[in-house]
Design a protein around this motif. Structure first.
Motif, PDB file in Angstrom:
ATOM      1  N   PHE A 139      45.898 -18.036  96.949  1.00 28.84           N
ATOM      2  CA  PHE A 139      46.121 -18.443  98.254  1.00 28.84           C
ATOM      3  C   PHE A 139      47.426 -18.622  98.901  1.00 28.84           C
ATOM      4  N   ALA A 140      48.353 -19.133  98.203  1.00 31.32           N
ATOM      5  CA  ALA A 140      49.709 -19.557  98.576  1.00 31.32           C
ATOM      6  C   ALA A 140      50.277 -18.155  99.007  1.00 31.32           C
ATOM      7  N   GLU A 141      50.127 -17.088  98.277  1.00 29.21           N
ATOM      8  CA  GLU A 141      50.977 -15.861  98.556  1.00 29.21           C
ATOM      9  C   GLU A 141      50.278 -15.305  99.862  1.00 29.21           C
ATOM     10  N   VAL A 142      49.295 -15.538 100.222  1.00 25.99           N
ATOM     11  CA  VAL A 142      48.456 -14.986 101.582  1.00 25.99           C
ATOM     12  C   VAL A 142      48.897 -15.909 102.787  1.00 25.99           C
ATOM     13  N   LEU A 143      49.333 -17.231 102.633  1.00 27.07           N
ATOM     14  CA  LEU A 143      49.787 -18.201 103.660  1.00 27.07           C
ATOM     15  C   LEU A 143      51.085 -18.109 104.033  1.00 27.07           C
ATOM     16  N   THR A 144      51.514 -18.507 105.241  1.00 27.64           N
ATOM     17  CA  THR A 144      52.876 -18.705 105.542  1.00 27.64           C
ATOM     18  C   THR A 144      53.510 -19.941 105.194  1.00 27.64           C
ATOM     19  N   PRO A 145      54.703 -20.036 105.148  1.00 23.59           N
ATOM     20  CA  PRO A 145      55.189 -21.626 104.568  1.00 23.59           C
ATOM     21  C   PRO A 145      54.447 -22.633 105.346  1.00 23.59           C
ATOM     22  N   GLU A 146      54.445 -22.511 106.547  1.00 26.71           N
ATOM     23  CA  GLU A 146      53.974 -23.638 107.297  1.00 26.71           C
ATOM     24  C   GLU A 146      52.404 -23.997 107.121  1.00 26.71           C
ATOM     25  N   GLN A 147      51.651 -22.946 106.824  1.00 23.54           N
ATOM     26  CA  GLN A 147      50.356 -22.954 106.470  1.00 23.54           C
ATOM     27  C   GLN A 147      50.167 -23.632 104.986  1.00 23.54           C
ATOM     28  N   ARG A 148      50.999 -23.386 104.175  1.00 19.56           N
ATOM     29  CA  ARG A 148      50.884 -23.894 102.835  1.00 19.56           C
ATOM     30  C   ARG A 148      51.280 -25.328 102.854  1.00 19.56           C
ATOM     31  N   ARG A 149      52.099 -25.764 103.777  1.00 18.20           N
ATOM     32  CA  ARG A 149      52.267 -27.189 104.127  1.00 18.20           C
ATOM     33  C   ARG A 149      51.277 -28.106 104.548  1.00 18.20           C
ATOM     34  N   LYS A 150      50.479 -27.285 105.436  1.00 18.85           N
ATOM     35  CA  LYS A 150      49.350 -27.760 106.000  1.00 18.85           C
ATOM     36  C   LYS A 150      48.095 -27.900 104.778  1.00 18.85           C
ATOM     37  N   LEU A 151      48.096 -26.835 104.141  1.00 18.30           N
ATOM     38  CA  LEU A 151      47.081 -27.010 103.142  1.00 18.30           C
ATOM     39  C   LEU A 151      47.531 -28.100 101.945  1.00 18.30           C
ATOM     40  N   ALA A 152      48.719 -28.258 101.736  1.00 18.98           N
ATOM     41  CA  ALA A 152      49.298 -29.210 100.951  1.00 18.98           C
ATOM     42  C   ALA A 152      48.993 -30.648 101.353  1.00 18.98           C
ATOM     43  N   ALA A 153      49.180 -30.851 102.622  1.00 17.41           N
ATOM     44  CA  ALA A 153      48.883 -32.221 103.278  1.00 17.41           C
ATOM     45  C   ALA A 153      47.446 -32.447 103.234  1.00 17.41           C
ATOM     46  N   ARG A 154      46.568 -31.345 103.365  1.00 19.66           N
ATOM     47  CA  ARG A 154      44.972 -31.452 103.552  1.00 19.66           C
ATOM     48  C   ARG A 154      44.773 -32.020 101.966  1.00 19.66           C
ATOM     49  N   MET A 155      45.278 -31.276 100.962  1.00 18.93           N
ATOM     50  CA  MET A 155      44.911 -31.453  99.633  1.00 18.93           C
ATOM     51  C   MET A 155      45.180 -33.287  99.264  1.00 18.93           C
ATOM     52  N   GLN A 156      46.566 -33.534  99.864  1.00 23.16           N
ATOM     53  CA  GLN A 156      46.924 -34.967  99.557  1.00 23.16           C
ATOM     54  C   GLN A 156      45.958 -35.964 100.304  1.00 23.16           C
ATOM     55  N   ARG A 157      45.350 -35.664 101.679  1.00 26.72           N
ATOM     56  CA  ARG A 157      44.528 -36.522 102.232  1.00 26.72           C
ATOM     57  C   ARG A 157      43.179 -36.651 101.444  1.00 26.72           C
ATOM     58  N   ARG A 158      42.746 -35.389 101.075  1.00 21.63           N
ATOM     59  CA  ARG A 158      41.477 -35.455 100.261  1.00 21.63           C
ATOM     60  C   ARG A 158      41.435 -36.050  99.023  1.00 21.63           C
ATOM     61  N   GLY A 159      42.637 -36.123  98.239  1.00 23.32           N
ATOM     62  CA  GLY A 159      42.744 -36.782  96.982  1.00 23.32           C
ATOM     63  C   GLY A 159      42.819 -38.536  97.302  1.00 23.32           C
ATOM     64  N   GLU A 160      43.579 -38.809  98.320  1.00 24.43           N
ATOM     65  CA  GLU A 160      43.849 -40.073  98.713  1.00 24.43           C
ATOM     66  C   GLU A 160      42.324 -40.741  98.945  1.00 24.43           C
ATOM     67  N   ARG A 161      41.606 -39.828  99.756  1.00 30.45           N
ATOM     68  CA  ARG A 161      40.304 -40.632  99.977  1.00 30.45           C
ATOM     69  C   ARG A 161      39.235 -40.544  98.898  1.00 30.45           C
ATOM     70  N   ARG A 162      39.642 -39.857  97.716  1.00 29.48           N
ATOM     71  CA  ARG A 162      38.769 -40.030  96.532  1.00 29.48           C
ATOM     72  C   ARG A 162      39.353 -40.974  95.593  1.00 29.48           C
ATOM     73  N   GLY A 163      40.578 -41.513  96.023  1.00 26.96           N
ATOM     74  CA  GLY A 163      40.892 -42.606  95.278  1.00 26.96           C
ATOM     75  C   GLY A 163      41.741 -42.224  94.012  1.00 26.96           C
ATOM     76  N   GLY A 164      42.456 -41.023  94.031  1.00 26.57           N
ATOM     77  CA  GLY A 164      43.207 -40.582  92.919  1.00 26.57           C
ATOM     78  C   GLY A 164      44.279 -39.306  93.132  1.00 26.57           C
ATOM     79  N   MET A 165      43.522 -38.326  93.237  1.00 27.37           N
ATOM     80  CA  MET A 165      44.415 -37.166  92.991  1.00 27.37           C
ATOM     81  C   MET A 165      45.297 -37.187  94.163  1.00 27.37           C
ATOM     82  N   ARG A 166      46.698 -37.034  93.812  1.00 33.37           N
ATOM     83  CA  ARG A 166      47.822 -37.048  94.875  1.00 33.37           C
ATOM     84  C   ARG A 166      48.601 -35.972  94.546  1.00 33.37           C
ATOM     85  N   PHE A 167      49.043 -35.134  95.223  1.00 38.20           N
ATOM     86  CA  PHE A 167      50.026 -33.993  95.089  1.00 38.20           C
ATOM     87  C   PHE A 167      51.294 -34.635  95.634  1.00 38.20           C
ATOM     88  N   GLY A 168      52.240 -34.771  94.587  1.00 36.65           N
ATOM     89  CA  GLY A 168      53.487 -34.960  95.267  1.00 36.65           C
ATOM     90  C   GLY A 168      53.889 -36.473  95.197  1.00 36.65           C
TER      91      GLY A 168
END
Length: 168
Positions: A139-168
């Motif tokens: 996925f990351a190879e297809v996305l731009t650096p800005e899109q990867r940052r947005k995806l990482a932020a999305r993953m971070q938010r989802r993890g926080e809502r689930r009470g655990g998975m945090r990236f970074g």
């Protein structure tokens, strides 16, 4: 616990259990969740329902990261193949969990069988984690650096809502 007992083996066990849970969670997070809809951990999932859920999740993600049509055409097959590959790995992990529960609730404890189930669980979690990471990298190879940052932020938010998975 008695004063003469060494607490380290117990700590080691709990650290390993926590690490196993984290790896299994990573494998279960993201594309694995997409592959299986909302019924994660509750038995076999209807493939049609999982496909619909994956489609909805991808569409939300595409909007959030501002994906172009060309990117969507490249990302769809990556996500769909990963979801397909993760389904049997999820089932293996589920079987290992059920086997562990069965072994731990037996009249007699079979340490060898429990260890074997633990190893199978670790292997399933590792295979899921590897496949998920491969898909995420694709996925990351297809996305731009800005899109990867947005995806990482999305993953971070989802993890926080689930009470655990945090990236970074």
């Amino acid at each position: 616990m008695f004063a003469h007992e060494d607490p380290k083996p117990r700590r080691r066990f709990f650290k390993l259990a926590a690490a196993t849970t984290a790896v299994a969670g990573l494998g279960g997070y993201g594309l694995n969740a997409l592959a299986h809809g909302r019924g994660r951990g509750r038995g076999p999932i209807d493939p049609a329902r999982a496909e619909e859920h994956l489609e909805r999740m991808l569409q939300h993600m595409y909007v959030e990261i501002d994906a172009t049509e060309a990117q969507k055409q490249k990302l769809d097959p990556i996500a769909k193949q990963a979801a397909k590959d993760l389904r049997p790995l999820r089932e293996k992990a589920r079987e290992a969990r059920l086997k562990s529960v069965e072994l731990l609730s037996a009249d007699t404890i079979d340490r060898g069988a429990i260890e074997k189930a633990r190893v199978e669980s670790i292997h399933a979690a590792d295979a899921s984690s590897k496949r998920f990471t491969q898909a995420l990298t694709d996925f990351a190879e297809v996305l731009t650096p800005e899109q990867r940052r947005k995806l990482a932020a999305r993953m971070q938010r989802r993890g926080e809502r689930r009470g655990g998975m945090r990236f970074g």
